[in-house]
Each structure stands twice: as C-alpha cells, then as structure tokens.
Design an enzyme around this catalytic site. Structure first.
Site, PDB file in Angstrom:
ATOM      1  CG  HIS A  90       3.116  45.177 -11.465  1.00 44.78           C
ATOM      2  ND1 HIS A  90       3.548  44.113 -12.228  1.00 44.78           N
ATOM      3  CD2 HIS A  90       3.524  46.289 -12.121  1.00 44.78           C
ATOM      4  CE1 HIS A  90       4.202  44.566 -13.283  1.00 44.78           C
ATOM      5  NE2 HIS A  90       4.194  45.883 -13.242  1.00 44.78           N
ATOM      6  CG  ASP A 136       2.821  40.874 -11.884  1.00 40.10           C
ATOM      7  OD1 ASP A 136       1.705  41.417 -11.806  1.00 40.10           O
ATOM      8  OD2 ASP A 136       3.891  41.514 -11.982  1.00 40.10           O
ATOM      9  CB  SER A 225       3.844  46.599 -16.411  1.00 41.14           C
ATOM     10  OG  SER A 225       4.917  46.273 -15.593  1.00 41.14           O
TER      11      SER A 225
END
EC number: 3.4.21.-
Length: 271
Positions: A90, A136, A225
């Site tokens: 992402h 992810d 992230s």
C-alpha cells in the site's frame, strides 16, 4: 464495541471491517485503497513514527530505509539486497494506481532523514494478489546499488515461523504519539508476537500475517508502513496496519516475511 464507537471510515468498507474486532488502518501517510476498492481519507494525522520507544543510534538498524515522495516521508522499508528494498504494497499505491518509480526516493545509512545516502528507484513491484489488507508487500529495485558499510547493510529474511511470545524490535520515523510532533530521527520499540489464532480473531486474516502487541501507548503508527520487525538479526515482519488507533491495546498487523520468501526470491530473479 459498536460501529458508532469506532473511528468513521468509508461506508463501503464497514461491512467487511465489522467482521473483525476493530477498524483497521494502513500505516502509510498516503490515502489507500480500502476493501472493495473504495477510497477514503483516513481520520489520522499525516506523518507518524513508532509510538513510545527510544531514538536509535547510528548503525543500530543498518537495514532500515525511508521512502520519500515529494521529499516527504511516506513509509519505511528494509534493505534485503544492495539493490532491493522490501516494503508494504500500500506504500506504492496512489488510489488504485501504482505510483511511478521516479516518484520514490529511498534514503539509507542514517537515523536522520536529513542525512544518509539517497537512491532513485528503477522498478516498483507490488504483490500481484495485494488487496483487502492481504499480501501487503512490495519490492523496490534501486537504480544503483547501495554501498555496504557499518551504516548500510542488507538484512536476512526469516524463513520459518516465529513462536508466540517472542519479542521483536520494530522501528520507523514520524510522530511518537497520535497527534504529536514529527521527529526527524529514527525510533524503535519492542513488541510481542501474538498467537496465530488470536491474530486471526483480531484481524479476520488467516494467512500471510503476523500480529504484535505492545503496552498501551506503544507500537506502530501511521507512517511506519513497510518498516521492519526483526528478531535475531532476521526480518520477520513488514508493517501493514493498526487497529482502531496508534498505541491502542489491539494488535498491530505485519506481513509475515516467511510466507513471502518464495515470492521475494522469484521476483528478484526476474530482474
């Protein structure tokens, strides 16, 4: 907890998210594609860092890199070979589209975002089955190799599962608490591996994920992230999402590296 008690999110995502114990949010600073392909601006501040923890010293995490877009921190990542960075899928999307490689700069070799060695990105490769908070992970191929030194060094990939109760180290840049000030310095903290069944119950995801818990007001936050979770000098997790809010009592979700080793190795061999 009722839906009314949760942080508001896109209506298209509510039916899916209601199946788990809380609302999940990706940890990047960009808007993400939510379950079902809907987009929503997350009700979180832009910019983030590891909640709680300590400032890292130079050379303490030589595998840690930062991803910049528009000269601003977007995500973290881990150097796994001299020209390859592993991050979260992402982190490389803008809405439903993969961002151009030319828009990302990787910074390595310093705990300060103002210093370090910068490299342009040649190729962006998200996992082809990424979606709905699953798979992810993404690879970035750098245009030029990073030099090996005491401050820049690839990290080995964990190839086996991590026992519940193990203590890992997580790291990243950004705010030290929700709504707090942004720091230019890398921070790190410790977290505990959650049993697989507890992870599944908390997230609704049965494969490819490892969960960590920390004391309240500790853990990952938006902007972390793609960053690493390490154990015994091996990369075991890639930061994916939090549940409810930064530093909550809910577990944080990381991609389980051992489940993606074959994909990583196969992908790198193609280029």
């Amino acid at each position: 907890m009722t839906l009314a008690d949760r942080v508001p999110l896109a209506l298209a995502a509510l039916a899916y998210l209601a199946l788990v114990s809380g609302v999940r949010f990706h940890l990047s600073e960009q808007n993400d594609v939510l379950p079902g392909g809907s987009q929503a601006r997350r009700p979180f501040f832009q910019g983030a860092r590891i909640v709680g923890g300590s400032v890292a010293s130079e050379g303490q995490f030589p595998h840690q890199v930062a991803l910049l877009r528009g000269n601003a921190l977007t995500c973290g990542g881990s150097l796994i070979e001299s020209r390859w960075v592993l991050t979260a899928a992402h982190c490389v999307y803008n809405g439903a589209l993969v961002v151009p490689a030319s828009s990302i700069v990787v910074v390595a070799g310093s705990v300060s975002l103002s210093n370090g060695v910068r490299r342009a990105v040649a190729r962006v490769i998200p996992h082809e089955r990424y979606g709905n908070f699953k798979n992810d992970v993404a690879l970035l191929q750098l245009q030029l190799s990073l030099p090996s030194s005491a401050y820049i060094r690839p990290i080995a990939l964990r190839t086996t599962s991590v026992p519940a109760g193990s203590e890992v180290v997580i790291s990243g840049w950004g705010r030290m608490y929700q709504g707090g000030p942004v720091s230019n310095m890398l921070r790190y903290n410790r977290a505990t591996v959650v049993a697989d069944q507890q992870c599944r119950m908390a997230t609704g995801i049965s494969t490819g994920l490892i969960c960590f818990t920390s004391p309240v007001n500790n853990g990952a936050c938006n902007g972390d992230s793609g960053g690493p979770a390490i154990l015994n000098n091996q990369l075991v997790g890639v930061a994916n999402f939090i549940i409810n809010y930064c530093g909550s009592a809910s577990p944080d979700g990381y991609a389980r590296v051992s489940d993606f080793v074959t994909w990583i190795q196969t992908t790198m061999r193609r280029y």
